[in-house]
Design a protein around this motif. Structure first.
Motif, short mmCIF file in Angstrom:
data_model
loop_
_atom_site.label_atom_id
_atom_site.label_comp_id
_atom_site.label_asym_id
_atom_site.label_seq_id
_atom_site.Cartn_x
_atom_site.Cartn_y
_atom_site.Cartn_z
N LEU A 59 0.81 -1.23 0.00
CA LEU A 59 0.00 0.00 0.00
C LEU A 59 0.84 1.27 0.00
N ARG A 60 2.16 1.12 -0.13
CA ARG A 60 3.06 2.28 -0.20
C ARG A 60 4.05 2.22 -1.35
N GLY A 61 4.37 1.03 -1.80
CA GLY A 61 5.35 0.88 -2.86
C GLY A 61 6.78 1.08 -2.41
N THR A 62 7.02 1.13 -1.10
CA THR A 62 8.37 1.25 -0.58
C THR A 62 8.99 -0.14 -0.45
N THR A 63 10.33 -0.21 -0.48
CA THR A 63 11.02 -1.49 -0.39
C THR A 63 11.21 -1.89 1.06
N VAL A 64 10.80 -3.11 1.40
CA VAL A 64 10.87 -3.60 2.77
C VAL A 64 11.44 -5.02 2.75
N SER A 95 6.45 4.13 -8.66
CA SER A 95 7.84 4.33 -9.05
C SER A 95 8.68 4.29 -7.78
N LEU A 96 10.01 4.26 -7.95
CA LEU A 96 10.89 4.13 -6.79
C LEU A 96 10.88 5.37 -5.92
N ASP A 97 10.64 6.54 -6.53
CA ASP A 97 10.65 7.78 -5.75
C ASP A 97 9.75 8.80 -6.43
N ALA A 99 10.50 11.64 -7.87
CA ALA A 99 11.03 12.23 -9.11
C ALA A 99 10.76 11.36 -10.33
N SER A 100 10.62 10.05 -10.15
CA SER A 100 10.40 9.17 -11.29
C SER A 100 8.93 8.78 -11.45
N SER A 101 8.04 9.43 -10.73
CA SER A 101 6.60 9.16 -10.86
C SER A 101 6.07 9.75 -12.16
N SER A 102 4.91 9.30 -12.58
CA SER A 102 4.30 9.82 -13.81
C SER A 102 4.03 11.30 -13.71
N ALA A 103 3.52 11.76 -12.56
CA ALA A 103 3.16 13.17 -12.42
C ALA A 103 4.38 14.07 -12.46
N ALA A 104 5.47 13.66 -11.79
CA ALA A 104 6.68 14.48 -11.76
C ALA A 104 7.34 14.54 -13.14
N LYS A 105 7.30 13.45 -13.87
CA LYS A 105 7.98 13.38 -15.16
C LYS A 105 7.15 13.97 -16.30
N GLU A 106 5.84 13.80 -16.26
CA GLU A 106 5.01 14.15 -17.40
C GLU A 106 3.94 15.19 -17.09
N GLY A 107 3.73 15.50 -15.81
CA GLY A 107 2.66 16.43 -15.45
C GLY A 107 3.09 17.88 -15.47
N PHE A 160 -2.47 5.39 -20.75
CA PHE A 160 -1.43 4.64 -20.07
C PHE A 160 -1.61 4.71 -18.55
N GLY A 161 -1.21 3.64 -17.86
CA GLY A 161 -1.31 3.62 -16.41
C GLY A 161 -0.42 4.67 -15.77
N ILE A 162 -0.88 5.23 -14.65
CA ILE A 162 -0.15 6.27 -13.93
C ILE A 162 0.57 5.63 -12.75
N ARG A 163 1.86 5.95 -12.61
CA ARG A 163 2.65 5.46 -11.48
C ARG A 163 2.74 6.54 -10.40
N LEU A 164 2.39 6.16 -9.20
CA LEU A 164 2.55 7.06 -8.06
C LEU A 164 3.99 6.97 -7.56
N GLY A 165 4.39 7.90 -6.71
CA GLY A 165 5.68 7.80 -6.06
C GLY A 165 5.57 6.94 -4.81
N ALA A 166 6.64 6.25 -4.46
CA ALA A 166 6.64 5.44 -3.25
C ALA A 166 6.34 6.32 -2.05
N GLY A 167 5.40 5.90 -1.22
CA GLY A 167 5.02 6.69 -0.05
C GLY A 167 3.53 6.64 0.19
N ASN A 168 3.05 7.47 1.12
CA ASN A 168 1.63 7.45 1.47
C ASN A 168 0.80 8.28 0.51
N THR A 169 -0.51 8.01 0.49
CA THR A 169 -1.41 8.64 -0.48
C THR A 169 -2.69 9.09 0.21
N TRP A 170 -3.14 10.30 -0.12
CA TRP A 170 -4.47 10.78 0.28
C TRP A 170 -5.32 10.88 -0.99
N VAL A 171 -6.54 10.36 -0.91
CA VAL A 171 -7.48 10.39 -2.03
C VAL A 171 -8.65 11.29 -1.66
#
Length: 348
Positions: A57-62, A207-209, A211-219, A322-333
């Motif tokens: 639920l976060r996409g972080t590496t554990v 995405s891993l962070d 900066a490499s998320s869809s929004a940061a790269k393409e938004g 295309f599918g959107i990648r979030l950044g690793a971390g918490n999310t508010w909807v």
């Protein structure tokens, strides 16, 4: 002749002995050969890294297997008498929804970190089964209209309800808040009681962070997100470049956690949703599709949300499909009604 022959033999023997002695003397004085150089033996210091996996639920590496427990969701009060809430700072995902009176409540979900306490919890609403069902696990709440409780109990989620026998030792009223805004949950104990419930499936692509998320790269670069649920309630998120997170504001004031720190999110997802009246109760419609904005790392990308059925997760696609990648971390909807509003401040 005999003496002569004996003398000859003696002389011969004497000469042989002399040769042996001479040879021995030569051997004793000969230099010893130089030793062969010692070749060092290579010993590898490489250690095979421990296996890892993504927090679902976060996409972080554990570390692999470290999150082998269920998620716990809760219907969290957002009335001003309930603030600051307990445990919101450690959530994986929070959904904000419209309820009666034009105010909002949360469906908050924890799995990466289970807090000792969470709450205050309130009663269930008709859209909550659609929100909670994809995560499985447990949902904690304080009751509600029986028709809504029945809907929630029909999902593949364990219902932990205040006032029932199985929650007598894990739900309690705190003296620090006034009723009905004071029911807290001993979350770690509740999860431990249901160790047979598996971890949730991963819901979204990460995405891993940031900066490499869809929004940061393409938004588009955006510094603030403003939304209005009703004439009674509005809020915003402002981007903090230093932490690469969004800081939460409610009705013009910083929204603080129980430690006095401003709540923040790695991803802010705004969905435009239909809201209908269900016998006097607002019901957000989550099966279908609609307009979406996903913000991560200072960028905002426009797209579409879709949800095929109650137990299927929300899907996010950009305007090209295309599918959107979030950044690793918490999310508010933010489930903003179509009758509400959403605005974005461009980064200057």
């Amino acid at each position: 002749m005999v003496r002569h022959g004996g003398f000859a033999r003696a002389a011969a023997l004497s000469g042989i002995a002399a040769l042996i002695l001479t040879a021995a003397g030569c051997a004793a004085t000969a230099p010893e050969p130089a030793p062969s150089p010692t070749v060092p033996v290579y010993v590898s210091t490489y250690e095979t890294p421990a296996p890892t996996e993504l927090a679902p639920l976060r996409g972080t590496t554990v570390p692999a297997g470290s999150l082998a427990h269920s998620a716990i969701a809760a219907k969290v009060d957002n009335h001003w008498d309930a603030r600051p809430q307990v445990g919101l700072e450690s959530t994986d995902i929070v959904y904000e929804e419209l309820v009666e009176g034009g105010i909002t409540r949360y469906v908050a979900i924890w799995q990466s970190t289970i807090p000792e306490l969470l709450g205050p919890v309130r009663s269930i609403r008709p859209m909550d089964p659609d929100i909670a069902a994809p995560y499985g696990g447990i949902i904690a709440y304080s009751g509600g209209q029986q028709r809504f409780v029945n809907l929630m109990q029909a999902t593949p989620v364990y219902n932990a309800i205040h006032g029932m026998g199985d929650t007598a030792n894990t739900f309690f009223r705190t003296d620090s808040k006034r009723a009905p805004h004071n029911v807290l949950v001993k979350a770690t104990e509740v999860v431990a009681q249901h160790a047979d419930i598996p971890a949730p499936a991963q819901q979204w692509a990460y995405s891993l962070d940031a900066a490499s998320s869809s929004a940061a790269k393409e938004g588009a670069p955006v510094s603030a997100i403003h939304y209005r649920f009703s004439n009674m309630f509005d809020g915003s998120w402002t981007y903090d470049p230093d932490s690469q997170t969004y800081l939460r504001i409610q009705q013009g004031s910083a929204d603080l956690d129980s430690s006095g720190n401003q709540l923040r999110a790695s991803n802010v997802v705004v969905l435009r949703v239909g809201v209908v009246d269900d016998q006097g109760v607002p019901k957000t419609l989550l099966e279908g599709s609609g307009e979406a904005w996903i913000s991560t790392g200072g960028g905002t990308i426009h797209g579409t949300w879709s949800k095929a059925s109650q137990t299927e997760p929300l899907q996010f696609t950009d305007d090209r499909g295309f599918g959107i990648r979030l950044g690793a971390g918490n999310t508010w909807v933010e489930l903003v009604p179509t009758r509400g509003s959403v605005e974005f401040t461009a980064a200057g």
